[in-house]
Design a protein around this motif. Structure first.
Motif, mmCIF file in Angstrom:
data_model
loop_
_atom_site.group_PDB
_atom_site.id
_atom_site.type_symbol
_atom_site.label_atom_id
_atom_site.label_comp_id
_atom_site.label_asym_id
_atom_site.label_seq_id
_atom_site.Cartn_x
_atom_site.Cartn_y
_atom_site.Cartn_z
ATOM 1 N N ARG A 174 0.814 -1.219 0.000
ATOM 2 C CA ARG A 174 0.000 0.000 0.000
ATOM 3 C C ARG A 174 0.849 1.272 0.000
ATOM 4 N NH1 ARG A 174 -4.616 -2.003 4.446
ATOM 5 N NH2 ARG A 174 -5.104 -3.955 3.350
ATOM 6 N N GLU A 175 2.172 1.072 -0.074
ATOM 7 C CA GLU A 175 3.120 2.199 -0.133
ATOM 8 C C GLU A 175 2.912 3.174 1.024
ATOM 9 O OE1 GLU A 175 2.813 3.885 -4.078
ATOM 10 O OE2 GLU A 175 4.165 2.361 -4.878
ATOM 11 N N LEU A 176 2.738 2.622 2.216
ATOM 12 C CA LEU A 176 2.520 3.468 3.387
ATOM 13 C C LEU A 176 3.776 4.240 3.770
ATOM 14 C CD1 LEU A 176 0.358 1.078 5.606
ATOM 15 C CD2 LEU A 176 -0.386 2.807 3.950
ATOM 16 N N HIS A 177 4.948 3.759 3.302
ATOM 17 C CA HIS A 177 6.175 4.486 3.613
ATOM 18 C C HIS A 177 6.175 5.877 2.976
ATOM 19 C CE1 HIS A 177 6.786 2.274 -0.145
ATOM 20 N NE2 HIS A 177 7.661 3.205 -0.491
ATOM 21 N N GLY B 17 6.698 10.004 4.306
ATOM 22 C CA GLY B 17 7.674 10.891 3.691
ATOM 23 C C GLY B 17 8.919 10.196 3.167
ATOM 24 N N HIS B 18 8.876 8.856 3.017
ATOM 25 C CA HIS B 18 10.027 8.095 2.508
ATOM 26 C C HIS B 18 9.728 7.570 1.103
ATOM 27 C CE1 HIS B 18 12.658 7.637 6.125
ATOM 28 N NE2 HIS B 18 11.532 7.927 6.755
ATOM 29 N N THR B 19 10.729 7.612 0.254
ATOM 30 C CA THR B 19 10.583 7.044 -1.088
ATOM 31 C C THR B 19 11.080 5.606 -1.142
ATOM 32 O OG1 THR B 19 12.756 7.931 -1.700
ATOM 33 C CG2 THR B 19 10.820 9.307 -2.187
ATOM 34 N N TRP C 81 12.682 3.048 5.200
ATOM 35 C CA TRP C 81 11.645 3.390 6.190
ATOM 36 C C TRP C 81 11.468 2.260 7.199
ATOM 37 C CZ3 TRP C 81 7.107 0.516 6.657
ATOM 38 C CH2 TRP C 81 6.223 0.965 7.641
ATOM 39 N N ALA C 82 11.311 1.023 6.718
ATOM 40 C CA ALA C 82 11.079 -0.123 7.609
ATOM 41 C C ALA C 82 12.264 -0.343 8.537
ATOM 42 C CB ALA C 82 10.818 -1.381 6.783
#
Length: 309
Positions: free
Chosen positions: A106-109, A113-115, A120-121
């Motif tokens: 779901r591209e929650l990163h 604010g992370h690409t 991010w994880a």
């Protein structure tokens, strides 16, 4: 208005459940709300409660009885808590993986604010980014080896062993993997080990698929006797059946002897009953396959013996 609905839904989900006192990081079988009065009992009493129920920590006062009884208690509880710890690790890995998989899909990163998902994880879990994908891969292997059944999968507590068996399942199929695990447990027991290592499992899996070609020998054409014809090559599928027969005699038939069953009942009647019931279910499934297999073999024999038309 929609925002209020989301907040209300979130609040209802955050209310404590009826079983909120249960620690999700501790296997369920160790969390029964039963007080165990003495440590001279087995790991479970008649109700199925463990001495470690609800995260109970033992003390020296729990270990009583004769020196032999104390040794048996200490050894059995060490094995029990070690296995429980491994299950808790699997619980942690599987749940982390589900959360990470959903976050990635779901591209929650990006919301954070992370690409880069891994970066991010890794920040959330306080690990190196490369370990994020190793965690996801290990979770996939835990799911894969679950197909082996609890009796076999419980012995795959190391990530390296899980990797070997997950590869066997993917490359050779579930039945071949069950043969590898059964043989691995037998060889480990002969070596005095509780579970097979990754290298042992890999070796067995390799032998299962390798044709047994006899070694060629050089000889003198004048003095040496004629070479014997090479032994027939045993196909991997036939070798798997041969191993299954041997394993059945060694690992199933002997433990079902009256004396062995009585000893198990004396030690732990609840667990013994559970194992016997599970074994009965598995035997019924095996019998269905065995019946179909023998019918197929009989039909093949009839076709081979039928006169050519």
């Amino acid at each position: 208005m929609s925002g209020n609905k989301l907040i209300a839904a979130g609040s209802s989900r955050l209310r404590k459940a009826a079983d909120s006192s249960v620690d999700p990081a501790v296997p369920a079988e160790l969390q029964k709300n039963v007080t165990v009065p003495t440590a001279q009992q087995a790991s479970v009493d008649g109700s199925g409660a463990s001495v470690f129920a609800r995260g109970r920590v033992l003390s020296a006062d729990d270990i009583k009885g004769t020196p032999e009884e104390q040794l048996a208690f200490v050894t059995e509880r060490l094995h029990e808590i070690d296995l429980a710890g491994k299950r808790a690790e699997d619980f942690t890995v599987l749940n982390k993986a589900v959360l990470l998989e959903v976050a990635q899909q779901r591209e929650l990163h990006r919301v954070a604010g992370h690409t880069n998902f891994a970066v991010w994880a890794a920040g959330v879990l306080d690990i190196e980014p490369k370990y994020v994908f190793e965690l996801l891969q290990d979770a996939a292997r835990i799911r894969a080896i679950g197909e082996l059944g609890p009796d076999l999968a419980q012995h795959l507590t190391r990530a390296s062993a899980r990797k070997v068996m997950a590869d066997v399942i993917a490359g050779q199929g579930l039945e071949a993997a069950q043969v590898v695990m059964t043989e691995g447990l037998a060889q480990a027991a002969q070596q005095g080990k509780r579970r097979p290592t990754a290298s042992l499992l890999a070796s067995i899996a390799k032998e299962l698929t390798k044709p047994s070609i006899p070694e060629q020998e050089t000889r003198s054409e004048i003095s040496d006797p004629p070479a014997e014809p090479p032994a027939p090559v045993t196909p991997a599928a036939v070798a798997a059946l041969e191993r299954a027969v041997s394993s059945l005699k060694e690992r199933v038939y002997s433990p079902l002897a009256p004396g062995a069953v009585q000893a198990a009942l004396d030690a732990d009647p609840v667990s013994t009953q559970n194992h016997l019931e599970q074994l009965e279910k598995d035997v019924r499934r095996v019998m269905k396959r065995l019946t179909a297999a023998t019918r197929a073999a009989a039909a093949a024999t009839e076709r081979s013996e039928a006169p050519a038309g």
